[in-house]
Design a protein around this motif. Structure first.
Motif, PDB file in Angstrom:
ATOM      1  N   ASN A  12      -6.191   3.113   3.247  1.00 21.69           N
ATOM      2  CA  ASN A  12      -4.813   2.672   3.035  1.00 21.69           C
ATOM      3  C   ASN A  12      -4.235   1.915   4.220  1.00 21.69           C
ATOM      4  O   ASN A  12      -3.318   1.125   4.076  1.00 21.69           O
ATOM      5  CB  ASN A  12      -3.917   3.870   2.701  1.00 21.69           C
ATOM      6  CG  ASN A  12      -4.154   5.054   3.611  1.00 21.69           C
ATOM      7  OD1 ASN A  12      -5.260   5.577   3.710  1.00 21.69           O
ATOM      8  ND2 ASN A  12      -3.114   5.477   4.308  1.00 21.69           N
ATOM      9  N   HIS A  58       1.317   4.170  -9.082  1.00 14.26           N
ATOM     10  CA  HIS A  58       2.254   3.284  -8.366  1.00 14.26           C
ATOM     11  C   HIS A  58       1.583   2.388  -7.346  1.00 14.26           C
ATOM     12  O   HIS A  58       2.191   1.436  -6.854  1.00 14.26           O
ATOM     13  CB  HIS A  58       3.419   4.085  -7.757  1.00 14.26           C
ATOM     14  CG  HIS A  58       3.108   4.874  -6.525  1.00 14.26           C
ATOM     15  ND1 HIS A  58       3.597   4.523  -5.284  1.00 14.26           N
ATOM     16  CD2 HIS A  58       2.411   6.004  -6.335  1.00 14.26           C
ATOM     17  CE1 HIS A  58       3.198   5.430  -4.393  1.00 14.26           C
ATOM     18  NE2 HIS A  58       2.471   6.328  -5.009  1.00 14.26           N
ATOM     19  N   LYS A  59       0.303   2.660  -7.044  1.00 16.37           N
ATOM     20  CA  LYS A  59      -0.421   1.746  -6.144  1.00 16.37           C
ATOM     21  C   LYS A  59      -1.035   0.600  -6.930  1.00 16.37           C
ATOM     22  O   LYS A  59      -1.662  -0.288  -6.361  1.00 16.37           O
ATOM     23  CB  LYS A  59      -1.538   2.496  -5.402  1.00 16.37           C
ATOM     24  CG  LYS A  59      -1.118   3.786  -4.742  1.00 16.37           C
ATOM     25  CD  LYS A  59      -0.249   3.601  -3.524  1.00 16.37           C
ATOM     26  CE  LYS A  59       0.000   4.947  -2.865  1.00 16.37           C
ATOM     27  NZ  LYS A  59       0.791   4.861  -1.657  1.00 16.37           N
ATOM     28  N   ASP A  95     -11.470   9.174  -3.241  1.00 14.48           N
ATOM     29  CA  ASP A  95     -10.071   8.785  -3.378  1.00 14.48           C
ATOM     30  C   ASP A  95     -10.058   7.259  -3.561  1.00 14.48           C
ATOM     31  O   ASP A  95     -10.322   6.513  -2.615  1.00 14.48           O
ATOM     32  CB  ASP A  95      -9.322   9.213  -2.105  1.00 14.48           C
ATOM     33  CG  ASP A  95      -7.868   8.780  -2.103  1.00 14.48           C
ATOM     34  OD1 ASP A  95      -7.559   7.756  -2.722  1.00 14.48           O
ATOM     35  OD2 ASP A  95      -7.050   9.446  -1.450  1.00 14.48           O
ATOM     36  N   HIS A 120      -6.962   9.946   3.689  1.00 16.44           N
ATOM     37  CA  HIS A 120      -5.504  10.080   3.588  1.00 16.44           C
ATOM     38  C   HIS A 120      -5.104  11.546   3.787  1.00 16.44           C
ATOM     39  O   HIS A 120      -5.902  12.453   3.512  1.00 16.44           O
ATOM     40  CB  HIS A 120      -5.072   9.603   2.198  1.00 16.44           C
ATOM     41  CG  HIS A 120      -3.594   9.476   2.042  1.00 16.44           C
ATOM     42  ND1 HIS A 120      -2.792  10.507   1.608  1.00 16.44           N
ATOM     43  CD2 HIS A 120      -2.775   8.431   2.278  1.00 16.44           C
ATOM     44  CE1 HIS A 120      -1.537  10.095   1.566  1.00 16.44           C
ATOM     45  NE2 HIS A 120      -1.481   8.836   1.978  1.00 16.44           N
ATOM     46  N   VAL A 170      -7.410   5.600  -4.691  1.00 14.72           N
ATOM     47  CA  VAL A 170      -5.996   5.282  -4.896  1.00 14.72           C
ATOM     48  C   VAL A 170      -5.671   3.848  -4.474  1.00 14.72           C
ATOM     49  O   VAL A 170      -4.968   3.127  -5.179  1.00 14.72           O
ATOM     50  CB  VAL A 170      -5.135   6.326  -4.137  1.00 14.72           C
ATOM     51  CG1 VAL A 170      -3.713   5.846  -3.936  1.00 14.72           C
ATOM     52  CG2 VAL A 170      -5.153   7.648  -4.885  1.00 14.72           C
ATOM     53  N   GLN A 171      -6.183   3.406  -3.324  1.00 18.12           N
ATOM     54  CA  GLN A 171      -5.852   2.045  -2.860  1.00 18.12           C
ATOM     55  C   GLN A 171      -6.810   1.000  -3.426  1.00 18.12           C
ATOM     56  O   GLN A 171      -6.501  -0.193  -3.407  1.00 18.12           O
ATOM     57  CB  GLN A 171      -5.882   1.985  -1.323  1.00 18.12           C
ATOM     58  CG  GLN A 171      -4.815   2.811  -0.648  1.00 18.12           C
ATOM     59  CD  GLN A 171      -3.403   2.253  -0.808  1.00 18.12           C
ATOM     60  OE1 GLN A 171      -3.193   1.141  -1.288  1.00 18.12           O
ATOM     61  NE2 GLN A 171      -2.410   3.037  -0.428  1.00 18.12           N
ATOM     62  N   ALA A 186      -3.429  13.328   1.994  1.00 21.82           N
ATOM     63  CA  ALA A 186      -3.527  14.083   0.735  1.00 21.82           C
ATOM     64  C   ALA A 186      -4.819  14.894   0.716  1.00 21.82           C
ATOM     65  O   ALA A 186      -4.839  16.026   0.222  1.00 21.82           O
ATOM     66  CB  ALA A 186      -3.491  13.124  -0.456  1.00 21.82           C
ATOM     67  N   ASN A 201       0.827  -1.206   0.000  1.00 20.60           N
ATOM     68  CA  ASN A 201       0.000   0.000   0.000  1.00 20.60           C
ATOM     69  C   ASN A 201       0.863   1.258   0.000  1.00 20.60           C
ATOM     70  O   ASN A 201       0.375   2.353  -0.283  1.00 20.60           O
ATOM     71  CB  ASN A 201      -0.979  -0.001   1.179  1.00 20.60           C
ATOM     72  CG  ASN A 201      -2.041  -1.074   1.015  1.00 20.60           C
ATOM     73  OD1 ASN A 201      -1.948  -1.928   0.140  1.00 20.60           O
ATOM     74  ND2 ASN A 201      -3.053  -1.051   1.872  1.00 20.60           N
ATOM     75  N   SER A 208      -3.799   6.644  -8.564  1.00 19.73           N
ATOM     76  CA  SER A 208      -2.340   6.774  -8.536  1.00 19.73           C
ATOM     77  C   SER A 208      -1.731   5.522  -9.147  1.00 19.73           C
ATOM     78  O   SER A 208      -2.043   4.404  -8.717  1.00 19.73           O
ATOM     79  CB  SER A 208      -1.877   6.932  -7.088  1.00 19.73           C
ATOM     80  OG  SER A 208      -0.481   6.861  -7.022  1.00 19.73           O
ATOM     81  N   ASP A 252      -6.111  14.449  -5.493  1.00 21.08           N
ATOM     82  CA  ASP A 252      -6.965  14.809  -4.355  1.00 21.08           C
ATOM     83  C   ASP A 252      -6.975  16.334  -4.158  1.00 21.08           C
ATOM     84  O   ASP A 252      -8.032  16.938  -3.945  1.00 21.08           O
ATOM     85  CB  ASP A 252      -6.451  14.135  -3.069  1.00 21.08           C
ATOM     86  CG  ASP A 252      -6.842  12.660  -2.989  1.00 21.08           C
ATOM     87  OD1 ASP A 252      -7.886  12.283  -3.545  1.00 21.08           O
ATOM     88  OD2 ASP A 252      -6.095  11.894  -2.351  1.00 21.08           O
ATOM     89  N   GLY A 271       0.110  12.288  -9.515  1.00 26.75           N
ATOM     90  CA  GLY A 271      -0.156  11.181  -8.591  1.00 26.75           C
ATOM     91  C   GLY A 271      -1.438  11.404  -7.825  1.00 26.75           C
ATOM     92  O   GLY A 271      -2.224  12.329  -8.125  1.00 26.75           O
ATOM     93  N   GLY A 272      -1.636  10.571  -6.801  1.00 26.04           N
ATOM     94  CA  GLY A 272      -2.858  10.646  -6.011  1.00 26.04           C
ATOM     95  C   GLY A 272      -2.953  11.929  -5.205  1.00 26.04           C
ATOM     96  O   GLY A 272      -4.029  12.520  -5.067  1.00 26.04           O
ATOM     97  N   THR A 273      -1.828  12.372  -4.661  1.00 28.15           N
ATOM     98  CA  THR A 273      -1.855  13.587  -3.825  1.00 28.15           C
ATOM     99  C   THR A 273      -2.353  14.781  -4.631  1.00 28.15           C
ATOM    100  O   THR A 273      -3.231  15.523  -4.193  1.00 28.15           O
ATOM    101  CB  THR A 273      -0.448  13.871  -3.263  1.00 28.15           C
ATOM    102  OG1 THR A 273      -0.031  12.726  -2.512  1.00 28.15           O
ATOM    103  CG2 THR A 273      -0.433  15.092  -2.356  1.00 28.15           C
ATOM    104  N   MET A 327     -13.147   8.215   0.881  1.00 24.86           N
ATOM    105  CA  MET A 327     -12.288   7.314   0.107  1.00 24.86           C
ATOM    106  C   MET A 327     -12.990   5.981  -0.123  1.00 24.86           C
ATOM    107  O   MET A 327     -13.860   5.583   0.659  1.00 24.86           O
ATOM    108  CB  MET A 327     -10.953   7.118   0.819  1.00 24.86           C
ATOM    109  CG  MET A 327     -11.054   6.300   2.084  1.00 24.86           C
ATOM    110  SD  MET A 327      -9.715   6.591   3.286  1.00 24.86           S
ATOM    111  CE  MET A 327      -8.249   6.656   2.324  1.00 24.86           C
TER     112      MET A 327
HETATM  113  N1  PLP Z   1      -4.626   8.536  -1.249  1.00 19.36           N
HETATM  114  C1  PLP Z   1      -4.384   7.372  -0.614  1.00 19.36           C
HETATM  115  C2  PLP Z   1      -5.518   6.614  -0.028  1.00 19.36           C
HETATM  116  C3  PLP Z   1      -3.081   6.886  -0.515  1.00 19.36           C
HETATM  117  O1  PLP Z   1      -2.842   5.741   0.129  1.00 19.36           O
HETATM  118  C4  PLP Z   1      -2.025   7.651  -1.079  1.00 19.36           C
HETATM  119  C5  PLP Z   1      -0.616   7.213  -0.935  1.00 19.36           C
HETATM  120  O2  PLP Z   1      -0.245   6.576   0.011  1.00 19.36           O
HETATM  121  C6  PLP Z   1      -2.338   8.842  -1.741  1.00 19.36           C
HETATM  122  C7  PLP Z   1      -3.641   9.260  -1.801  1.00 19.36           C
HETATM  123  C8  PLP Z   1      -1.256   9.663  -2.390  1.00 19.36           C
HETATM  124  O3  PLP Z   1      -0.891   9.098  -3.630  1.00 19.36           O
HETATM  125  P1  PLP Z   1       0.530   9.449  -4.302  1.00 19.36           P
HETATM  126  O4  PLP Z   1       1.561   8.679  -3.570  1.00 19.36           O
HETATM  127  O5  PLP Z   1       0.377   8.998  -5.719  1.00 19.36           O
HETATM  128  O6  PLP Z   1       0.694  10.924  -4.220  1.00 19.36           O
END
Ligand code: PLP
Length: 370
Positions: free
Chosen positions: A137, A187-188, A162, A92, A164-165, A94, A7, A185, A72, A67-69, A133
């Protein structure tokens, strides 16, 4: 080393690597009008189409981000404009950092958002942006997002999800979830770091960029796109690890950890098959992470933290777990995990729990006066 911290980042999938290697052969900026630029644009638009199709969006509603940050932050900035913001307490950082003054939506002991409270919050003021979300995570808890979307829309609120996970682990579809925006994101999901997307629903308003720059992404996100990374991202969209296999391995390691005194945080509700949060009463999370690391196992204490410092988990605190919130580790199985890795984890966990719990009851050292 056995890597059980998916994660934080999933191992790169070969499909992503191959797509990136091919894309690196293409020289050009997708904004250039010449043939080289058009070739880069073709790669970018093919990738966008794949991302859109896999997640139930239209091509023109996919905003590529870093990315995810950023996805968001863009959602909060754009959809939260002149609105109240309501954020689930287990979101998260973010999301939390993008909306520091938001009203908090509480969760129950299992980590599920309180939808009665959401209804009351929505009814009590002007139109809002709600952030909820899809999968957490730290615990893997899956939120009732589609139900929340109905409530939000009945009250004229937007819903940002969100995912992302969740992406690559459970079905994620913008249209089926009926949310207004969705963060991803790469990379997840076994893609490269540094790339993600914000998906917008058909009805969402025109959004103002966080980064204006050269007007890329239909003016919604400036900056020359990282074409190779985006190609790698698209290549992993639609790939999913074998969830049944992961759940079997996860359940097995949970049973072993419970045998050695651990408590599963947030069990008994729908959750990601690869994730577990294990609290060991009385033993600090960072001590557990270090002991397991020395034994060749990579896990984390709650969320991975940029400063390298381990903090008490706000997720577990919101779930009412009190001091246990500082005594839980997150084990998250990557798509590459083997049965041997779980066996090694089980043995290492047993050693770690025995040693650190014995230290809790050891008599204090008696100092004699010099
Ligand atoms: N949202 C969640 C739920 C995450 O777990 C993460 C990263 O750990 C993010 C957002 C941020 O994603 P990124 O690493 O691509 O910025």
């Amino acid at each position: 080393m056995h890597y059980l911290d998916a994660n934080a980042s999933e191992p790169l999938r070969p499909e992503a690597k191959a797509a990136m290697m091919a894309a690196f052969e293409v020289t050009g900026n997708p904004s250039s009008v010449h043939a080289a630029g058009r070739a880069a644009r073709q790669l970018l638009e093919d990738a966008r189409e794949r991302i859109a199709t896999r997640f139930g969006a239209r091509d023109q509603d996919v905003v590529i981000t870093s990315g995810g940050t950023e996805a968001d932050a863009l959602a909060v900035h754009a959809l939260g404009f002149e609105r109240r913001i309501i954020v689930c307490a287990t979101e998260h950082d973010a999301v939390r950092a993008a909306a520091p003054d938001a009203a908090l939506l509480p969760v129950d002991r299992r980590g599920i958002a309180d939808l009665d409270r959401l209804r009351a919050l929505l009814a009590s003021g002007p139109p809002a942006l709600v952030c909820l979300m899809l999968a957490n995570n730290e615990t893997g808890t899956i939120q009732p997002v589609a139900e929340a979307a109905k409530l939000c829309h009945a009250h004229g609120a937007f819903l940002h999800v969100d995912a992302v996970q969740a992406a690559g682990r459970i079905p994620v579809d913008l249209t089926a979830l009926d949310c207004d925006s969705l963060a991803l994101s790469a990379h997840k999901m076994g893609g490269p770091t540094g790339v993600g997307a914000l998906l917008l629903s058909r009805g969402s308003p025109e959004i103002a960029p966080l980064i204006a720059g050269g007007g890329q992404e239909r003016g919604r996100r400036g900056g020359t796109p990282a074409v190779a990374a985006i190609a790698g991202f698209a290549a992993v969209c639609g790939l999913e690890a074998d969830q049944i296999r992961l759940a079997v391995l996860r359940d097995r390691l949970e049973a072993t950890a419970a045998h050695h005194g651990a408590m599963v945080c947030g069990g008994g509700v729908p959750r990601l098959a690869n994730t577990t949060s294990l609290a060991l009463p009385g033993v600090r999370a960072d001590a557990q992470v270090i002991a397991l690391d020395l034994d060749g196992i990579a896990v984390s204490a709650g969320a991975a933290c940029t400063s390298g410092k381990v903090q008490t988990s706000h997720v577990l605190t919101a779930m009412g777990l009190g001091v246990l919130a500082g005594q839980a580790i997150r084990v998250s199985l990557p798509w590459t995990v083997s049965g041997a890795a779980i066996e090694t984890f089980e043995a290492a966990y047993a050693r770690m729990a025995a040693r650190l719990r014995a230290a809790l009851v050891a008599p204090p050292l008696v100092r004699t006066a010099a």
